[in-house]
Design a protein around this motif. Structure first.
Motif, PDB file in Angstrom:
ATOM      1  N   GLN A   1       3.705  -7.424 -24.942  1.00 11.30           N
ATOM      2  CA  GLN A   1       3.984  -6.593 -23.785  1.00 11.30           C
ATOM      3  C   GLN A   1       5.467  -6.308 -23.645  1.00 11.30           C
ATOM      4  O   GLN A   1       6.299  -7.158 -23.939  1.00 11.30           O
ATOM      5  CB  GLN A   1       3.502  -7.277 -22.502  1.00 11.30           C
ATOM      6  CG  GLN A   1       2.002  -7.362 -22.421  1.00 11.30           C
ATOM      7  CD  GLN A   1       1.558  -8.039 -21.151  1.00 11.30           C
ATOM      8  OE1 GLN A   1       2.197  -8.957 -20.684  1.00 11.30           O
ATOM      9  NE2 GLN A   1       0.450  -7.583 -20.602  1.00 11.30           N
ATOM     10  N   GLY A   2       5.765  -5.092 -23.188  1.00 11.96           N
ATOM     11  CA  GLY A   2       7.117  -4.719 -22.804  1.00 11.96           C
ATOM     12  C   GLY A   2       7.152  -4.565 -21.297  1.00 11.96           C
ATOM     13  O   GLY A   2       6.114  -4.356 -20.664  1.00 11.96           O
ATOM     14  N   TRP A   3       8.339  -4.677 -20.718  1.00 11.13           N
ATOM     15  CA  TRP A   3       8.517  -4.577 -19.270  1.00 11.13           C
ATOM     16  C   TRP A   3       9.737  -3.739 -18.963  1.00 11.13           C
ATOM     17  O   TRP A   3      10.733  -3.818 -19.675  1.00 11.13           O
ATOM     18  CB  TRP A   3       8.780  -5.957 -18.657  1.00 11.13           C
ATOM     19  CG  TRP A   3       7.688  -6.929 -18.821  1.00 11.13           C
ATOM     20  CD1 TRP A   3       7.346  -7.604 -19.962  1.00 11.13           C
ATOM     21  CD2 TRP A   3       6.782  -7.360 -17.820  1.00 11.13           C
ATOM     22  NE1 TRP A   3       6.288  -8.428 -19.723  1.00 11.13           N
ATOM     23  CE2 TRP A   3       5.934  -8.306 -18.411  1.00 11.13           C
ATOM     24  CE3 TRP A   3       6.631  -7.040 -16.483  1.00 11.13           C
ATOM     25  CZ2 TRP A   3       4.912  -8.930 -17.704  1.00 11.13           C
ATOM     26  CZ3 TRP A   3       5.619  -7.677 -15.776  1.00 11.13           C
ATOM     27  CH2 TRP A   3       4.775  -8.602 -16.391  1.00 11.13           C
ATOM     28  N   THR A   4       9.671  -2.976 -17.884  1.00  4.27           N
ATOM     29  CA  THR A   4      10.867  -2.285 -17.420  1.00  4.27           C
ATOM     30  C   THR A   4      11.780  -3.299 -16.746  1.00  4.27           C
ATOM     31  O   THR A   4      11.316  -4.294 -16.191  1.00  4.27           O
ATOM     32  CB  THR A   4      10.541  -1.176 -16.404  1.00  4.27           C
ATOM     33  OG1 THR A   4       9.833  -1.724 -15.296  1.00  4.27           O
ATOM     34  CG2 THR A   4       9.745  -0.056 -17.047  1.00  4.27           C
ATOM     35  N   GLN A   5      13.080  -3.052 -16.827  1.00  2.15           N
ATOM     36  CA  GLN A   5      14.025  -3.862 -16.060  1.00  2.15           C
ATOM     37  C   GLN A   5      14.057  -3.357 -14.617  1.00  2.15           C
ATOM     38  O   GLN A   5      14.179  -4.142 -13.689  1.00  2.15           O
ATOM     39  CB  GLN A   5      15.411  -3.808 -16.684  1.00  2.15           C
ATOM     40  CG  GLN A   5      15.465  -4.541 -17.998  1.00  2.15           C
ATOM     41  CD  GLN A   5      16.873  -4.600 -18.545  1.00  2.15           C
ATOM     42  OE1 GLN A   5      17.833  -4.207 -17.903  1.00  2.15           O
ATOM     43  NE2 GLN A   5      16.990  -5.094 -19.758  1.00  2.15           N
ATOM     44  N   ALA A   6      13.938  -2.056 -14.454  1.00  2.00           N
ATOM     45  CA  ALA A   6      13.927  -1.453 -13.112  1.00  2.00           C
ATOM     46  C   ALA A   6      12.608  -1.771 -12.421  1.00  2.00           C
ATOM     47  O   ALA A   6      11.560  -1.880 -13.066  1.00  2.00           O
ATOM     48  CB  ALA A   6      14.102   0.054 -13.218  1.00  2.00           C
ATOM     49  N   ASN A   7      12.675  -1.923 -11.104  1.00  2.00           N
ATOM     50  CA  ASN A   7      11.453  -2.110 -10.336  1.00  2.00           C
ATOM     51  C   ASN A   7      11.525  -1.273  -9.062  1.00  2.00           C
ATOM     52  O   ASN A   7      12.516  -0.605  -8.807  1.00  2.00           O
ATOM     53  CB  ASN A   7      11.194  -3.594 -10.041  1.00  2.00           C
ATOM     54  CG  ASN A   7      12.233  -4.207  -9.129  1.00  2.00           C
ATOM     55  OD1 ASN A   7      12.482  -3.728  -8.034  1.00  2.00           O
ATOM     56  ND2 ASN A   7      12.849  -5.285  -9.580  1.00  2.00           N
ATOM     57  N   SER A   8      10.479  -1.351  -8.288  1.00  2.00           N
ATOM     58  CA  SER A   8      10.366  -0.532  -7.084  1.00  2.00           C
ATOM     59  C   SER A   8      11.248  -1.008  -5.940  1.00  2.00           C
ATOM     60  O   SER A   8      11.465  -0.263  -4.982  1.00  2.00           O
ATOM     61  CB  SER A   8       8.918  -0.561  -6.595  1.00  2.00           C
ATOM     62  OG  SER A   8       8.567  -1.891  -6.210  1.00  2.00           O
ATOM     63  N   GLY A   9      11.731  -2.232  -5.997  1.00  2.00           N
ATOM     64  CA  GLY A   9      12.390  -2.844  -4.851  1.00  2.00           C
ATOM     65  C   GLY A   9      11.334  -3.338  -3.875  1.00  2.00           C
ATOM     66  O   GLY A   9      10.172  -2.915  -3.917  1.00  2.00           O
ATOM     67  N   ASP A  10      11.704  -4.256  -3.009  1.00  2.00           N
ATOM     68  CA  ASP A  10      10.775  -4.817  -2.034  1.00  2.00           C
ATOM     69  C   ASP A  10      10.339  -3.770  -1.016  1.00  2.00           C
ATOM     70  O   ASP A  10      11.163  -2.983  -0.552  1.00  2.00           O
ATOM     71  CB  ASP A  10      11.429  -5.969  -1.258  1.00  2.00           C
ATOM     72  CG  ASP A  10      11.669  -7.196  -2.117  1.00  2.00           C
ATOM     73  OD1 ASP A  10      11.157  -7.257  -3.250  1.00  2.00           O
ATOM     74  OD2 ASP A  10      12.372  -8.111  -1.644  1.00  2.00           O
ATOM     75  N   TYR A  11       9.042  -3.780  -0.678  1.00  5.74           N
ATOM     76  CA  TYR A  11       8.564  -2.910   0.400  1.00  5.74           C
ATOM     77  C   TYR A  11       7.357  -3.522   1.100  1.00  5.74           C
ATOM     78  O   TYR A  11       6.575  -4.243   0.490  1.00  5.74           O
ATOM     79  CB  TYR A  11       8.306  -1.489  -0.074  1.00  5.74           C
ATOM     80  CG  TYR A  11       7.259  -1.278  -1.142  1.00  5.74           C
ATOM     81  CD1 TYR A  11       6.024  -0.725  -0.822  1.00  5.74           C
ATOM     82  CD2 TYR A  11       7.518  -1.560  -2.481  1.00  5.74           C
ATOM     83  CE1 TYR A  11       5.074  -0.478  -1.790  1.00  5.74           C
ATOM     84  CE2 TYR A  11       6.577  -1.318  -3.458  1.00  5.74           C
ATOM     85  CZ  TYR A  11       5.352  -0.779  -3.115  1.00  5.74           C
ATOM     86  OH  TYR A  11       4.413  -0.535  -4.084  1.00  5.74           O
ATOM     87  N   PRO A  12       7.218  -3.247   2.406  1.00  7.10           N
ATOM     88  CA  PRO A  12       6.180  -3.876   3.219  1.00  7.10           C
ATOM     89  C   PRO A  12       4.865  -3.118   3.193  1.00  7.10           C
ATOM     90  O   PRO A  12       4.739  -2.045   2.594  1.00  7.10           O
ATOM     91  CB  PRO A  12       6.796  -3.849   4.621  1.00  7.10           C
ATOM     92  CG  PRO A  12       7.604  -2.594   4.619  1.00  7.10           C
ATOM     93  CD  PRO A  12       8.168  -2.493   3.223  1.00  7.10           C
ATOM     94  N   VAL A  13       3.896  -3.681   3.910  1.00 12.24           N
ATOM     95  CA  VAL A  13       2.578  -3.082   4.074  1.00 12.24           C
ATOM     96  C   VAL A  13       2.706  -1.673   4.670  1.00 12.24           C
ATOM     97  O   VAL A  13       3.672  -1.372   5.369  1.00 12.24           O
ATOM     98  CB  VAL A  13       1.680  -3.995   4.946  1.00 12.24           C
ATOM     99  CG1 VAL A  13       2.172  -4.066   6.376  1.00 12.24           C
ATOM    100  CG2 VAL A  13       0.221  -3.569   4.885  1.00 12.24           C
ATOM    101  N   ASP A  14       1.729  -0.840   4.331  1.00  7.84           N
ATOM    102  CA  ASP A  14       1.645   0.548   4.801  1.00  7.84           C
ATOM    103  C   ASP A  14       2.733   1.447   4.235  1.00  7.84           C
ATOM    104  O   ASP A  14       3.040   2.494   4.816  1.00  7.84           O
ATOM    105  CB  ASP A  14       1.642   0.630   6.339  1.00  7.84           C
ATOM    106  CG  ASP A  14       0.399   0.005   6.950  1.00  7.84           C
ATOM    107  OD1 ASP A  14      -0.655   0.029   6.294  1.00  7.84           O
ATOM    108  OD2 ASP A  14       0.487  -0.506   8.074  1.00  7.84           O
TER     109      ASP A  14
END
Length: 109
Positions: A28-41
């Motif tokens: 498997q490969g993975w991005t280093q970038a991510n979505s950042g933390d975010y809450p419900v809804d």
């Protein structure tokens, strides 16, 4: 097929996600970038073409899926892969449950 992955947070937790893919040798490969933390809804998206233009190396034609991390909780991959196809549409995953017991389900591709 998709160029963009969206994860909708319908879970009782704060989360973030990365994109993982399968290489020819099965690793498997993975991005280093991510979505950042975010809450419900809320929902966030990661556009693989944009990520590649910023230095990521997601190979076109690979099977990809989101990998979700609950803050102070479990880490779980999406239930189904989609094929990364530049110039195509959006795959949407629904995240439901709680920090240690949740699912990441493809609802539109």
């Amino acid at each position: 097929m998709a160029q963009t992955i969206v994860c909708i947070n319908n879970a009782g937790m704060i989360m973030q996600f990365w994109i993982e893919w399968v290489n020819d040798d099965g690793t498997q490969g993975w991005t280093q970038a991510n979505s950042g933390d975010y809450p419900v809804d809320q929902r966030r998206s990661l556009d693989m073409d944009a990520l590649n233009s910023q230095g990521e190396s997601i190979p076109p034609g690979r099977l990809v899926r989101p990998h979700v991390q609950a803050v102070a909780g479990a880490s779980i991959a999406g239930d189904r892969y989609i094929t990364y196809t530049p110039g195509s549409g959006t795959a949407i995953y629904d995240v439901t449950g709680t920090s240690f017991n949740y699912s990441v389900t493809l609802i539109q591709s």
